[in-house]
Scaffold this motif. Structure first.
Motif, PDB file in Angstrom:
ATOM      1  N   LEU A   1      45.718  48.653  34.347  1.00  0.00           N
ATOM      2  CA  LEU A   1      44.918  47.469  34.670  1.00  0.00           C
ATOM      3  C   LEU A   1      43.545  47.562  34.016  1.00  0.00           C
ATOM      4  O   LEU A   1      42.953  48.634  33.984  1.00  0.00           O
TER       5      LEU A   1
ATOM      6  N   PHE B   1      29.788  42.229  37.550  1.00  0.00           N
ATOM      7  CA  PHE B   1      29.530  42.395  38.988  1.00  0.00           C
ATOM      8  C   PHE B   1      28.400  41.509  39.490  1.00  0.00           C
ATOM      9  O   PHE B   1      27.693  41.849  40.422  1.00  0.00           O
TER      10      PHE B   1
ATOM     11  N   LEU C   1      47.992  39.182  38.938  1.00  0.00           N
ATOM     12  CA  LEU C   1      46.748  39.919  39.157  1.00  0.00           C
ATOM     13  C   LEU C   1      45.974  40.062  37.850  1.00  0.00           C
ATOM     14  O   LEU C   1      44.763  39.826  37.791  1.00  0.00           O
TER      15      LEU C   1
ATOM     16  N   ARG D   1      38.577  35.849  36.062  1.00  0.00           N
ATOM     17  CA  ARG D   1      37.351  36.174  36.800  1.00  0.00           C
ATOM     18  C   ARG D   1      36.293  36.759  35.871  1.00  0.00           C
ATOM     19  O   ARG D   1      35.122  36.406  35.946  1.00  0.00           O
TER      20      ARG D   1
ATOM     21  N   HIS E   1      34.309  55.504  42.788  1.00  0.00           N
ATOM     22  CA  HIS E   1      34.858  54.663  41.743  1.00  0.00           C
ATOM     23  C   HIS E   1      36.379  54.816  41.659  1.00  0.00           C
ATOM     24  O   HIS E   1      37.083  53.849  41.364  1.00  0.00           O
TER      25      HIS E   1
ATOM     26  N   ARG F   1      39.302  51.749  41.686  1.00  0.00           N
ATOM     27  CA  ARG F   1      40.430  51.643  40.776  1.00  0.00           C
ATOM     28  C   ARG F   1      41.739  51.608  41.556  1.00  0.00           C
ATOM     29  O   ARG F   1      42.636  50.838  41.258  1.00  0.00           O
TER      30      ARG F   1
ATOM     31  N   LEU G   1      42.231  48.190  43.203  1.00  0.00           N
ATOM     32  CA  LEU G   1      42.271  47.036  42.294  1.00  0.00           C
ATOM     33  C   LEU G   1      43.646  46.374  42.251  1.00  0.00           C
ATOM     34  O   LEU G   1      43.764  45.152  42.266  1.00  0.00           O
ATOM     35  N   GLY G   2      44.692  47.192  42.236  1.00  0.00           N
ATOM     36  CA  GLY G   2      46.050  46.673  42.133  1.00  0.00           C
ATOM     37  C   GLY G   2      46.492  45.845  43.324  1.00  0.00           C
ATOM     38  O   GLY G   2      47.485  45.116  43.245  1.00  0.00           O
ATOM     39  N   SER G   3      45.765  45.929  44.441  1.00  0.00           N
ATOM     40  CA  SER G   3      46.164  45.196  45.644  1.00  0.00           C
ATOM     41  C   SER G   3      45.334  43.938  45.886  1.00  0.00           C
ATOM     42  O   SER G   3      45.569  43.218  46.849  1.00  0.00           O
ATOM     43  N   LEU G   4      44.364  43.669  44.992  1.00  0.00           N
ATOM     44  CA  LEU G   4      43.412  42.594  45.291  1.00  0.00           C
ATOM     45  C   LEU G   4      44.040  41.204  45.295  1.00  0.00           C
ATOM     46  O   LEU G   4      43.639  40.336  46.068  1.00  0.00           O
TER      47      LEU G   4
ATOM     48  N   ASN H   1      30.114  46.459  44.466  1.00  0.00           N
ATOM     49  CA  ASN H   1      30.876  45.960  43.318  1.00  0.00           C
ATOM     50  C   ASN H   1      32.215  45.354  43.742  1.00  0.00           C
ATOM     51  O   ASN H   1      32.587  44.269  43.299  1.00  0.00           O
TER      52      ASN H   1
ATOM     53  N   VAL I   1      31.776  42.034  45.387  1.00  0.00           N
ATOM     54  CA  VAL I   1      31.559  40.949  44.426  1.00  0.00           C
ATOM     55  C   VAL I   1      32.866  40.588  43.718  1.00  0.00           C
ATOM     56  O   VAL I   1      33.184  39.409  43.554  1.00  0.00           O
ATOM     57  N   VAL I   2      33.632  41.604  43.341  1.00  0.00           N
ATOM     58  CA  VAL I   2      34.894  41.319  42.645  1.00  0.00           C
ATOM     59  C   VAL I   2      35.814  40.486  43.539  1.00  0.00           C
ATOM     60  O   VAL I   2      36.373  39.474  43.103  1.00  0.00           O
TER      61      VAL I   2
ATOM     62  N   ASP J   1      34.994  38.566  46.173  1.00  0.00           N
ATOM     63  CA  ASP J   1      34.439  37.230  46.421  1.00  0.00           C
ATOM     64  C   ASP J   1      34.586  36.312  45.203  1.00  0.00           C
ATOM     65  O   ASP J   1      34.957  35.144  45.330  1.00  0.00           O
ATOM     66  N   THR J   2      34.284  36.846  44.031  1.00  0.00           N
ATOM     67  CA  THR J   2      34.363  35.999  42.840  1.00  0.00           C
ATOM     68  C   THR J   2      35.813  35.769  42.414  1.00  0.00           C
ATOM     69  O   THR J   2      36.124  34.735  41.823  1.00  0.00           O
ATOM     70  N   LEU J   3      36.687  36.708  42.742  1.00  0.00           N
ATOM     71  CA  LEU J   3      38.119  36.496  42.465  1.00  0.00           C
ATOM     72  C   LEU J   3      38.644  35.344  43.319  1.00  0.00           C
ATOM     73  O   LEU J   3      39.319  34.439  42.844  1.00  0.00           O
TER      74      LEU J   3
ATOM     75  N   LYS K   1      36.861  33.000  44.621  1.00  0.00           N
ATOM     76  CA  LYS K   1      36.208  31.769  44.160  1.00  0.00           C
ATOM     77  C   LYS K   1      36.882  31.244  42.885  1.00  0.00           C
ATOM     78  O   LYS K   1      37.061  30.039  42.720  1.00  0.00           O
TER      79      LYS K   1
END
Ligand code: ZN
Lengths: 202, 84
Positions: free
Chosen positions: A106, A112, A176, A183, B6, B10, B13-16, B41, B44-45, B47-49, B51
């Motif tokens: 990914l 950010f 995804l 995004r 971090h 990572r 991320l795969g579950s978002l 971070n 934000v990812v 929330d913006t995803l 949106k």
């Protein structure tokens, strides 16, 4: 996004060759198929070709429709195949580049900035809308088609997997990836707007 | 942000996508929410995803077929008689 809801078209009548019923099918689904094709191909003439071929194919293969998926999913499947075939014919060199995106790691987010606070009329201004459209066209086609079916046409994960002949896991991974890429692209743009707004305010 | 944190970003991320669709299992949901409380971070990812998807839903204009395209389609399919 309930447009794909079954308008109670009789599959029996279609199989009997009832032309009026086929006209009802075309009437109901042609705007949806055209929208998908247009967003997939970004060209009105290409979209019209896909639209016509989709219903020509549907008419020819009605007796093969087994009812394992809904009629709409079946039509989307034909349309997605037609669109992908056309894209590969136009640009054969891209056919292999994104064939199995789920096997690559990914892409991690790099943007950010929180732009959610921008007012909706700015997010969806004419320029904003143009950016949203442009971002879709920058997706590799294998991600684009998944995003369009799921997030624009409103198919479920299961329906999308049926329409594309992909496993549900593959659909989820591609969805995804598509969403994350969009995004990123939107964040780059809206962060700029946010900065411009702040400068104007200072 | 430390490397350790971090690695969590990572991992999650795969579950978002499932998370914003509300189709993620409860345990992973809680894990994401716990992590987001500590990670700006990822907040934000997410929330913006959310949106981003919301904006695309907003712009999915009602499907509309130009009349000329419709006429040609009906002609191609020999359905002229049903073309209103
Ligand atoms: Zn994080």
């Amino acid at each position: 996004m309930s447009e794909a809801n079954d308008p109670s078209i009789s599959i029996e009548a279609l199989r009997r060759g009832d032309r009026q019923e086929f006209a009802r099918l075309v009437d109901h689904y042609s705007p949806l198929i055209y929208r998908l094709a247009l967003k997939m191909l970004g060209d009105e003439q290409d979209a019209e070709d896909v639209l016509q071929n989709t219903f020509l194919q549907a008419f020819r293969h009605l007796n093969e429709f087994e009812g394992r998926s809904t009629l709409s999913t079946w039509l989307y499947r034909i349309a997605a195949n037609e669109a992908l075939m056309l894209l590969r014919k136009r640009r054969p060199e891209t056919a292999l580049t994104d064939s199995l995106p789920e096997e690559e790691p990914l892409e991690e987010p790099t943007q950010f900035i929180d732009w959610c606070c921008l007012p909706e009329e700015e997010l969806l201004s004419a320029e904003g809308r143009a950016r949203l459209e442009a971002a879709i066209r920058l997706l590799p086609e294998t991600l684009r088609v998944v995003f369009l079916l799921r997030d624009i046409e409103g198919l479920s994960i299961q329906e999308t997997s049926q329409a594309l002949g992909l496993s549900e896991t593959a659909v989820k991974t591609r969805l995804l990836r598509a969403r994350l890429r969009l995004r990123e692209m939107l964040s780059a743009y809206y962060a700029e707007r946010l900065n411009a707004g702040r400068k104007a305010y200072d | 942000m430390t490397d350790h944190e971090h690695a969590k970003c990572r991992e999650l991320l795969g579950s978002l996508s499932d998370y914003v669709d509300g189709t993620l299992g409860e345990q992973l949901c809680q894990e994401i929410e716990r992590h987001m409380r500590e990670c700006q971070n990822c907040r934000v990812v997410v929330d913006t995803l959310r949106k981003t998807i919301h904006l695309y839903h907003q712009t999915a204009e009602p499907a509309d077929l130009p009349n000329s395209v419709r006429q040609r389609l009906y002609r191609t399919l020999n359905l002229d008689e049903f073309s209103r």
